[in-house]
Design a protein around this motif. Structure first.
Motif, mmCIF file in Angstrom:
data_model
loop_
_atom_site.group_PDB
_atom_site.id
_atom_site.type_symbol
_atom_site.label_atom_id
_atom_site.label_comp_id
_atom_site.label_asym_id
_atom_site.label_seq_id
_atom_site.Cartn_x
_atom_site.Cartn_y
_atom_site.Cartn_z
ATOM 1 N N GLU A 67 0.838 -1.193 0.000
ATOM 2 C CA GLU A 67 0.000 0.000 0.000
ATOM 3 C C GLU A 67 0.873 1.244 0.000
ATOM 4 O O GLU A 67 1.988 1.232 0.532
ATOM 5 N N SER A 68 0.362 2.329 -0.625
ATOM 6 C CA SER A 68 1.117 3.569 -0.730
ATOM 7 C C SER A 68 0.178 4.747 -0.956
ATOM 8 O O SER A 68 -0.840 4.619 -1.655
ATOM 9 N N VAL A 69 0.541 5.886 -0.374
ATOM 10 C CA VAL A 69 -0.224 7.105 -0.632
ATOM 11 C C VAL A 69 -0.037 7.552 -2.076
ATOM 12 O O VAL A 69 -0.833 8.360 -2.590
ATOM 13 N N ASN A 70 0.999 7.053 -2.739
ATOM 14 C CA ASN A 70 1.270 7.391 -4.127
ATOM 15 C C ASN A 70 0.838 6.295 -5.099
ATOM 16 O O ASN A 70 1.266 6.276 -6.258
ATOM 17 N N SER A 71 -0.009 5.398 -4.640
ATOM 18 C CA SER A 71 -0.400 4.258 -5.461
ATOM 19 C C SER A 71 -1.142 4.698 -6.724
ATOM 20 O O SER A 71 -2.002 5.583 -6.701
ATOM 21 N N LEU A 72 -0.797 4.049 -7.834
ATOM 22 C CA LEU A 72 -1.500 4.246 -9.101
ATOM 23 C C LEU A 72 -2.561 3.178 -9.322
ATOM 24 O O LEU A 72 -3.231 3.183 -10.363
ATOM 25 N N TYR A 73 -2.679 2.284 -8.377
ATOM 26 C CA TYR A 73 -3.726 1.268 -8.449
ATOM 27 C C TYR A 73 -5.037 1.904 -8.012
ATOM 28 O O TYR A 73 -5.142 2.433 -6.907
ATOM 29 N N ASP A 74 -6.026 1.876 -8.885
ATOM 30 C CA ASP A 74 -7.331 2.502 -8.606
ATOM 31 C C ASP A 74 -8.407 1.455 -8.809
ATOM 32 O O ASP A 74 -8.699 1.066 -9.957
ATOM 33 N N ASP A 75 -9.007 0.997 -7.726
ATOM 34 C CA ASP A 75 -9.977 -0.087 -7.861
ATOM 35 C C ASP A 75 -11.235 0.353 -8.589
ATOM 36 O O ASP A 75 -12.000 -0.477 -9.081
ATOM 37 N N ALA A 76 -11.453 1.664 -8.713
ATOM 38 C CA ALA A 76 -12.598 2.136 -9.492
ATOM 39 C C ALA A 76 -12.446 1.729 -10.960
ATOM 40 O O ALA A 76 -13.434 1.444 -11.642
ATOM 41 N N TYR A 77 -11.201 1.681 -11.423
ATOM 42 C CA TYR A 77 -10.922 1.242 -12.790
ATOM 43 C C TYR A 77 -10.653 -0.256 -12.872
ATOM 44 O O TYR A 77 -10.980 -0.897 -13.868
ATOM 45 N N SER A 78 -10.031 -0.814 -11.860
ATOM 46 C CA SER A 78 -9.554 -2.196 -11.932
ATOM 47 C C SER A 78 -10.588 -3.234 -11.540
ATOM 48 O O SER A 78 -10.401 -4.427 -11.801
ATOM 49 N N THR A 79 -11.681 -2.817 -10.909
ATOM 50 C CA THR A 79 -12.654 -3.776 -10.397
ATOM 51 C C THR A 79 -13.281 -4.629 -11.498
ATOM 52 O O THR A 79 -13.446 -4.174 -12.642
ATOM 53 N N PHE A 80 -13.613 -5.855 -11.152
ATOM 54 C CA PHE A 80 -14.350 -6.735 -12.045
ATOM 55 C C PHE A 80 -15.852 -6.575 -11.850
ATOM 56 O O PHE A 80 -16.653 -7.204 -12.536
ATOM 57 N N GLU A 81 -16.218 -5.761 -10.899
ATOM 58 C CA GLU A 81 -17.633 -5.481 -10.651
ATOM 59 C C GLU A 81 -18.051 -4.260 -11.469
ATOM 60 O O GLU A 81 -17.259 -3.658 -12.192
ATOM 61 N N LYS A 82 -19.293 -3.850 -11.332
ATOM 62 C CA LYS A 82 -19.822 -2.707 -12.068
ATOM 63 C C LYS A 82 -19.061 -1.443 -11.674
ATOM 64 O O LYS A 82 -18.755 -1.229 -10.512
ATOM 65 N N ASP A 83 -18.749 -0.601 -12.673
ATOM 66 C CA ASP A 83 -18.060 0.653 -12.380
ATOM 67 C C ASP A 83 -18.687 1.785 -13.173
ATOM 68 O O ASP A 83 -19.448 1.567 -14.119
ATOM 69 N N GLU A 84 -18.322 3.016 -12.808
ATOM 70 C CA GLU A 84 -18.884 4.204 -13.442
ATOM 71 C C GLU A 84 -17.835 5.025 -14.187
ATOM 72 O O GLU A 84 -18.126 6.137 -14.653
ATOM 73 N N VAL A 85 -16.602 4.517 -14.301
ATOM 74 C CA VAL A 85 -15.506 5.329 -14.835
ATOM 75 C C VAL A 85 -14.899 4.783 -16.132
ATOM 76 O O VAL A 85 -14.193 5.523 -16.830
ATOM 77 N N TYR A 86 -15.155 3.535 -16.452
ATOM 78 C CA TYR A 86 -14.496 2.919 -17.615
ATOM 79 C C TYR A 86 -15.552 2.467 -18.615
ATOM 80 O O TYR A 86 -16.451 1.693 -18.277
ATOM 81 N N ASN A 87 -15.451 2.955 -19.852
ATOM 82 C CA ASN A 87 -16.368 2.563 -20.914
ATOM 83 C C ASN A 87 -15.731 1.437 -21.713
ATOM 84 O O ASN A 87 -14.778 1.663 -22.463
ATOM 85 N N GLN A 88 -16.232 0.244 -21.552
ATOM 86 C CA GLN A 88 -15.615 -0.914 -22.197
ATOM 87 C C GLN A 88 -15.671 -0.837 -23.723
ATOM 88 O O GLN A 88 -14.835 -1.445 -24.412
ATOM 89 N N LYS A 89 -16.604 -0.041 -24.269
ATOM 90 C CA LYS A 89 -16.688 0.104 -25.718
ATOM 91 C C LYS A 89 -15.459 0.818 -26.280
ATOM 92 O O LYS A 89 -15.132 0.662 -27.460
ATOM 93 N N ASP A 90 -14.769 1.609 -25.450
ATOM 94 C CA ASP A 90 -13.570 2.307 -25.917
ATOM 95 C C ASP A 90 -12.486 1.330 -26.360
ATOM 96 O O ASP A 90 -11.627 1.681 -27.185
ATOM 97 N N ALA A 91 -12.520 0.121 -25.814
ATOM 98 C CA ALA A 91 -11.465 -0.847 -26.117
ATOM 99 C C ALA A 91 -11.497 -1.285 -27.579
ATOM 100 O O ALA A 91 -10.462 -1.650 -28.145
ATOM 101 N N GLU A 92 -12.676 -1.238 -28.213
ATOM 102 C CA GLU A 92 -12.771 -1.702 -29.595
ATOM 103 C C GLU A 92 -11.912 -0.859 -30.534
ATOM 104 O O GLU A 92 -11.128 -1.379 -31.323
ATOM 105 N N GLY A 93 -12.045 0.463 -30.438
ATOM 106 C CA GLY A 93 -11.245 1.330 -31.297
ATOM 107 C C GLY A 93 -9.759 1.224 -30.968
ATOM 108 O O GLY A 93 -8.909 1.248 -31.872
#
Length: 413
Positions: A368-394
C-alpha cells in the motif's frame, strides 16, 4: 613506474592466506613501506585481529587502517543498486561486485592521506575482482600504480601459497571447521560482506556436483526452517527501505535484521554458473538472505507506484546497469547516467510491503502507498462508473491496423 620507484603502497588486507603472503612479498620484492587497509563491511568476523597480525609483520601501528564502513556500504552502494532491482544473468545479486568500488575508493583515500604512490590487492589474474579494484582506483586517481601480485609472482596455487607461508613463518588464521569440528583453512574461496557470502573452488568446480550442506554458513537448510510462516512489513521512502515492522533503522541495521530473518527461514541460496568478464565461465554459490527479501519487497512497492512505461523502461535498463556493476564500472559516466534515471523514478516509491517468509520462499502478500497508481474504481471486475468498455474496440483496431493492411495484400507471405 618501476619497482624501485614505489616508496609506499596501500594493501587491501584481510589477514587471510593471500593478503598475508602479499604483505611479506611486497616488503621483499618492492622494498616499499606497506600500509594496510582492512574494511569492516559486515562480513561476520572480527577485523581487529588483522591489526595485531599486520603489526606482527612489521607494519607501523600508524600504518594500519581498519575502517567500519558498513553504513556507507549499504546507504551509498547497496541501496542505489537495489533501486535498479539489479540482477546479473538472472540470479546473481552482485554481493561481491558492489563492495569492490567502495574498497577501491578507500584505498585511494588512504593513499592520498599517507602520500602513497601505489595500491595493491589480492585478486587473481583469472577473476573479475582485479578489474573492479583497478578500474575503480584508476577512475579516482589516474596516476596511481596498481600492484597485482597474482600477475607477477610464480605462486600459482593454494599449495604454493601455504609453502611460502611455512617458509617465511607466516601464521595463517584457521577460521573454518572441518567435518570433525577441528580448525582448518576453508576449502573454498570465500568472500563476505553485509549483503552476501560467496563460495568458489574445489568441489564446486564440477558444475554437476551438488554443494555440500556443510558449506552453507548463513542460511538454515530450507527443509529444517520453521514450519510456521513469518510475516514482515518493510516501509519504503524514495525507493529505499527505511523501517522494518514499523521500527525505523539505519541502512546497515535494517539489512542486518533482514539477514537474520532470511537465515532463519532458509532464504537466499543461489547456485549458478556465470560468465566472468575475463572470458571463462565460473561456478559460484551465494547466500543473500536479506537482499533476497529486499528485492522482492522493492519490486512489490514499485508495482503500485511506478508508471507502466517508466517501469518497463527501467526493466530494460537493468541488465546493462547490472553488467556495469559486475564488470567494475561503478564510477563510470554511463553508470552515473543510468543511476540518475533510475533515481528519478523513485521519488514516488514509498509505502509498506508485507511479505511472508516460509522455507526458502519470500511471498508478497500486501502492498500500500499514498502514491499508489492502483485505482480499484478502474480495476474492479464489478460494475463501475468510470471505464467505458466500448472504448477498447477502437483501441484494439488501431493497434491492429498494420496487421489488417498487411493481411489485405495478396502478394505478402
Amino acid at each position: 613506474m618501476s619497482k624501485k620507484d614505489v616508496k609506499k603502497v596501500v594493501l587491501a588486507y584481510s589477514g587471510g592466506l593471500d593478503t598475508s603472503i602479499i604483505l611479506k612479498w611486497l616488503q621483499d620484492e618492492y622494498k616499499a613501506e606497506v600500509i594496510t587497509f582492512t574494511a569492516d563491511l559486515g562480513q561476520g568476523e572480527e577485523v581487529e585481529p588483522a591489526r595485531v597480525k599486520a603489526i606482527a609483520c612489521g607494519i607501523k601501528p600508524e600504518n594500519v587502517f581498519i575502517l567500519d564502513i558498513k553504513e556507507e556500504f549499504v546507504k551509498d552502494y547497496v541501496f542505489p543498486m537495489f533501486r535498479a532491482n539489479a540482477i546479473y544473468e538472472g540470479e546473481y545479486l552482485l554481493g561481491t561486485s558492489i563492495a569492490r568500488p567502495l574498497i577501491a575508493k578507500k584505498l585511494i583515500d588512504i593513499a592520498n592521506e599517507t602520500g602513497a604512490d601505489a595500491v595493491s590487492h589480492g585478486a587473481t589474474g583469472k577473476g573479475n575482482d582485479q578489474v573492479r579494484f583497478e578500474i575503480g582506483a584508476l577512475a579516482l586517481r589516474p596516476d596511481i600504480k596498481v600492484i597485482a601480485p597474482w600477475r607477477e609472482w610464480e605462486l600459482n596455487s593454494r599449495e604454493s601459497l601455504l609453502e611460502y607461508a611455512r617458509k617465511h613463518g607466516i601464521e595463517i588464521a584457521q577460521k573454518h571447521l572441518d567435518k570433525d569440528g577441528n580448525p582448518a583453512i576453508s576449502p573454498y574461496s570465500m568472500d563476505a560482506n553485509l549483503l552476501h557470502i560467496s563460495y568458489e573452488g574445489l568441489h564446486l568446480e564440477n558444475p554437476s556436483n551438488e554443494p555440500e550442506e556443510s558449506m552453507w554458513l548463513w542460511t538454515t537448510p530450507p527443509e529444517l526452517a520453521p514450519d510456521e510462516a513469518e510475516y514482515l512489513t518493510l516501509t519504503y521512502k524514495n525507493g529505499d527501505p527505511i523501517a522494518l515492522n514499523g521500527e525505523q533503522m539505519s541502512p546497515a541495521t535494517l539489512l542486518e535484521k533482514l539477514n537474520q530473518y532470511g537465515n532463519k527461514h532458509g532464504i537466499g541460496r543461489v547456485d549458478i554458473v556465470e560468465n566472468r568478464y575475463v572470458g571463462m565461465k565460473a561456478r559460484g554459490c551465494y547466500e543473500t538472505p536479506g537482499g533476497t527479501i529486499m528485492l522482492k519487497a522493492h519490486r512489490a512497492i514499485e508495482s503500485i507506484c511506478l508508471d507502466r512505461e517508466a517501469a518497463h523502461l527501467k526493466d530494460e535498463l537493468m541488465p546493462k546497469y547490472a553488467k556495469l556493476i559486475y564488470q567494475g564500472y561503478w564510477f563510470s559516466p554511463e553508470r552515473e547516467m543510468l543511476q540518475a534515471a533510475i533515481d528519478a523514478t523513485q521519488k514516488n516509491v514509498e509505502g509498506d510491503v508485507r511479505v511472508k517468509l516460509y522455507k526458502g520462499n519470500v511471498m508478497v502478500v500486501g502492498r500500500e502507498s499514498v502514491n499508489s497508481l492502483y485505482d480499484d474504481a478502474y480495476s474492479t471486475f464489478e460494475k463501475d462508473e468510470v471505464y467505458n468498455q466500448k472504448d477498447a474496440e477502437g483501441f484494439i483496431r488501431l493497434n491492429a491496423l498494420r496487421f489488417i493492411i498487411a493481411g489485405k495484400n495478396p502478394n505478402r507471405k
